[in-house]
Design a protein around this motif. Structure first.
Motif, PDB file in Angstrom:
ATOM      1  N   ASP A  52       0.817  -1.213   0.000  1.00  0.00           N
ATOM      2  CA  ASP A  52       0.000   0.000   0.000  1.00  0.00           C
ATOM      3  C   ASP A  52       0.856   1.271   0.000  1.00  0.00           C
ATOM      4  OD1 ASP A  52      -2.449   1.259  -0.038  1.00  0.00           O
ATOM      5  OD2 ASP A  52      -2.659   1.305   2.143  1.00  0.00           O
ATOM      6  N   SER A  53       2.141   1.133  -0.399  1.00  0.00           N
ATOM      7  CA  SER A  53       3.019   2.302  -0.370  1.00  0.00           C
ATOM      8  C   SER A  53       4.140   2.136  -1.387  1.00  0.00           C
ATOM      9  CB  SER A  53       3.620   2.468   1.025  1.00  0.00           C
ATOM     10  OG  SER A  53       4.472   1.382   1.339  1.00  0.00           O
ATOM     11  N   ARG A  54       4.952   3.175  -1.506  1.00  0.00           N
ATOM     12  CA  ARG A  54       6.175   3.117  -2.302  1.00  0.00           C
ATOM     13  C   ARG A  54       7.181   4.023  -1.624  1.00  0.00           C
ATOM     14  NH1 ARG A  54       7.453   6.737  -6.694  1.00  0.00           N
ATOM     15  NH2 ARG A  54       6.514   8.727  -6.213  1.00  0.00           N
ATOM     16  N   SER A  55       8.437   3.934  -2.038  1.00  0.00           N
ATOM     17  CA  SER A  55       9.439   4.787  -1.412  1.00  0.00           C
ATOM     18  C   SER A  55       9.199   6.231  -1.824  1.00  0.00           C
ATOM     19  CB  SER A  55      10.843   4.339  -1.806  1.00  0.00           C
ATOM     20  OG  SER A  55      11.038   4.471  -3.192  1.00  0.00           O
ATOM     21  N   PRO A  56       9.514   7.184  -0.963  1.00  0.00           N
ATOM     22  CA  PRO A  56       9.283   8.596  -1.287  1.00  0.00           C
ATOM     23  C   PRO A  56       9.998   9.055  -2.554  1.00  0.00           C
ATOM     24  CG  PRO A  56       9.821   8.349   1.044  1.00  0.00           C
ATOM     25  CD  PRO A  56      10.029   7.009   0.404  1.00  0.00           C
ATOM     26  N   ASP A  57      11.155   8.461  -2.846  1.00  0.00           N
ATOM     27  CA  ASP A  57      11.915   8.867  -4.029  1.00  0.00           C
ATOM     28  C   ASP A  57      11.602   8.010  -5.265  1.00  0.00           C
ATOM     29  OD1 ASP A  57      13.123   6.496  -3.320  1.00  0.00           O
ATOM     30  OD2 ASP A  57      15.111   7.356  -2.983  1.00  0.00           O
ATOM     31  N   GLY A  58      10.701   7.042  -5.137  1.00  0.00           N
ATOM     32  CA  GLY A  58      10.304   6.203  -6.276  1.00  0.00           C
ATOM     33  C   GLY A  58      11.271   5.093  -6.613  1.00  0.00           C
ATOM     34  N   THR A  59      12.256   4.811  -5.764  1.00  0.00           N
ATOM     35  CA  THR A  59      13.246   3.782  -6.072  1.00  0.00           C
ATOM     36  C   THR A  59      12.808   2.377  -5.688  1.00  0.00           C
ATOM     37  OG1 THR A  59      14.356   4.162  -3.960  1.00  0.00           O
ATOM     38  CG2 THR A  59      15.187   5.390  -5.882  1.00  0.00           C
ATOM     39  N   ILE A  60      11.791   2.255  -4.847  1.00  0.00           N
ATOM     40  CA  ILE A  60      11.267   0.945  -4.439  1.00  0.00           C
ATOM     41  C   ILE A  60       9.762   0.966  -4.667  1.00  0.00           C
ATOM     42  CG2 ILE A  60      11.038  -0.739  -2.586  1.00  0.00           C
ATOM     43  CD1 ILE A  60      13.492   0.541  -1.258  1.00  0.00           C
ATOM     44  N   ASN A  61       9.295   0.064  -5.549  1.00  0.00           N
ATOM     45  CA  ASN A  61       7.882   0.045  -5.926  1.00  0.00           C
ATOM     46  C   ASN A  61       7.343  -1.367  -6.006  1.00  0.00           C
ATOM     47  OD1 ASN A  61       7.209   2.895  -6.736  1.00  0.00           O
ATOM     48  ND2 ASN A  61       9.037   2.553  -7.979  1.00  0.00           N
ATOM     49  N   MET A  62       6.102  -1.532  -5.594  1.00  0.00           N
ATOM     50  CA  MET A  62       5.396  -2.797  -5.776  1.00  0.00           C
ATOM     51  C   MET A  62       4.794  -2.776  -7.174  1.00  0.00           C
ATOM     52  SD  MET A  62       4.420  -5.652  -4.245  1.00  0.00           S
ATOM     53  CE  MET A  62       4.413  -5.421  -2.494  1.00  0.00           C
ATOM     54  N   SER A  63       5.228  -3.682  -8.038  1.00  0.00           N
ATOM     55  CA  SER A  63       4.714  -3.692  -9.406  1.00  0.00           C
ATOM     56  C   SER A  63       3.574  -4.680  -9.605  1.00  0.00           C
ATOM     57  CB  SER A  63       5.845  -3.973 -10.399  1.00  0.00           C
ATOM     58  OG  SER A  63       6.505  -5.178 -10.071  1.00  0.00           O
ATOM     59  N   ARG A  64       3.488  -5.701  -8.765  1.00  0.00           N
ATOM     60  CA  ARG A  64       2.364  -6.650  -8.802  1.00  0.00           C
ATOM     61  C   ARG A  64       1.995  -6.988  -7.372  1.00  0.00           C
ATOM     62  NH1 ARG A  64       5.291  -9.814 -12.716  1.00  0.00           N
ATOM     63  NH2 ARG A  64       5.765 -11.227 -11.036  1.00  0.00           N
ATOM     64  N   HIS A  65       0.697  -7.091  -7.116  1.00  0.00           N
ATOM     65  CA  HIS A  65       0.231  -7.410  -5.775  1.00  0.00           C
ATOM     66  C   HIS A  65      -0.934  -8.380  -5.852  1.00  0.00           C
ATOM     67  CE1 HIS A  65      -0.820  -7.084  -1.612  1.00  0.00           C
ATOM     68  NE2 HIS A  65      -2.030  -6.662  -1.915  1.00  0.00           N
ATOM     69  N   SER A  66      -0.953  -9.346  -4.946  1.00  0.00           N
ATOM     70  CA  SER A  66      -2.047 -10.305  -4.851  1.00  0.00           C
ATOM     71  C   SER A  66      -2.472 -10.407  -3.395  1.00  0.00           C
ATOM     72  CB  SER A  66      -1.606 -11.678  -5.353  1.00  0.00           C
ATOM     73  OG  SER A  66      -2.621 -12.630  -5.131  1.00  0.00           O
ATOM     74  N   GLN A  67      -3.761 -10.531  -3.185  1.00  0.00           N
ATOM     75  CA  GLN A  67      -4.270 -10.754  -1.830  1.00  0.00           C
ATOM     76  C   GLN A  67      -4.718 -12.190  -1.632  1.00  0.00           C
ATOM     77  OE1 GLN A  67      -7.142  -7.836  -0.530  1.00  0.00           O
ATOM     78  NE2 GLN A  67      -5.861  -6.148  -1.190  1.00  0.00           N
ATOM     79  N   THR A  68      -4.599 -13.021  -2.693  1.00  0.00           N
ATOM     80  CA  THR A  68      -5.109 -14.390  -2.624  1.00  0.00           C
ATOM     81  C   THR A  68      -4.121 -15.453  -3.097  1.00  0.00           C
ATOM     82  OG1 THR A  68      -6.007 -14.275  -4.852  1.00  0.00           O
ATOM     83  CG2 THR A  68      -7.463 -13.574  -3.046  1.00  0.00           C
ATOM     84  N   GLY A  69      -3.098 -15.076  -3.841  1.00  0.00           N
ATOM     85  CA  GLY A  69      -2.184 -16.048  -4.422  1.00  0.00           C
ATOM     86  C   GLY A  69      -2.648 -16.583  -5.761  1.00  0.00           C
TER      87      GLY A  69
END
Length: 177
Positions: A52-69
């Motif tokens: 539900d977040s990313r790094s303030p400078d944009g260097t660390i990002n979640m590109s895919r997310h699953s809540q179920t697998g």
């Protein structure tokens, strides 16, 4: 284990797990990244990155997310651009946590779990959480900046019995003997 003299620049951490059986509450796992300053490399995280977040400078990002697998292969992914991180950062620790919304679950309770850390086409780490099967969370990798400013990869499989909030605060602490 280090990835070589040129250092690690851009990596992706991928996560997979099988969905829960029909009629059961979903298994929800998350990749978590914590960053640490050069002034306090084993202190409190400067910031935490998760679904539900990313790094303030944009260097660390979640590109895919699953809540179920649900899906094929690795269903969750986080990208780290270490070569763009400010010089004030000395460590980044990667972990995985199991949400405990529907009762206690450990890695051993969830089938076909796995984590993969890659830099381009180079596999840095592949693990199935078997050595921390009784844990509800675990670290998987650590990236450390050396004295020359080069980022190095180190596998760091350590189990924790924590919820998501507590885990994010304790995952980068120095290992206790």
């Amino acid at each position: 284990m280090s990835s070589g003299s040129k250092g690690v620049k851009k990596v992706e951490v991928r996560l997979k797990w099988d969905p829960s059986p029909l009629g059961q509450p979903p298994h929800h796992l998350d990749i978590v990244a914590t960053t640490y300053s050069a002034d306090a490399p084993y202190g409190r995280p400067v910031y935490v990155v998760h679904y539900d977040s990313r790094s303030p400078d944009g260097t660390i990002n979640m590109s895919r997310h699953s809540q179920t697998g649900q899906g094929f292969g690795y269903v969750e992914a986080m990208t780290l651009e270490l070569d763009r991180l400010a010089p004030s950062f000395a460590r980044v620790v990667m972990g995985v946590v199991i949400h405990q919304n529907s009762g206690p679950k450990t890695f051993g309770d969830i089938s076909d779990t796995g984590v993969l850390v890659v830099e381009g086409y180079t596999e840095l780490l592949k693990d199935d959480f078997g050595q921390i099967a009784g844990s509800t969370a675990g670290t998987v990798a650590e990236f450390r900046r050396d004295d020359s400013g080069t980022w190095e990869f180190h596998d760091m499989i350590r189990g924790f019995d924590s919820d998501a909030v507590t885990f994010a605060q304790e995952m980068g602490a120095a290992p206790q003997p």
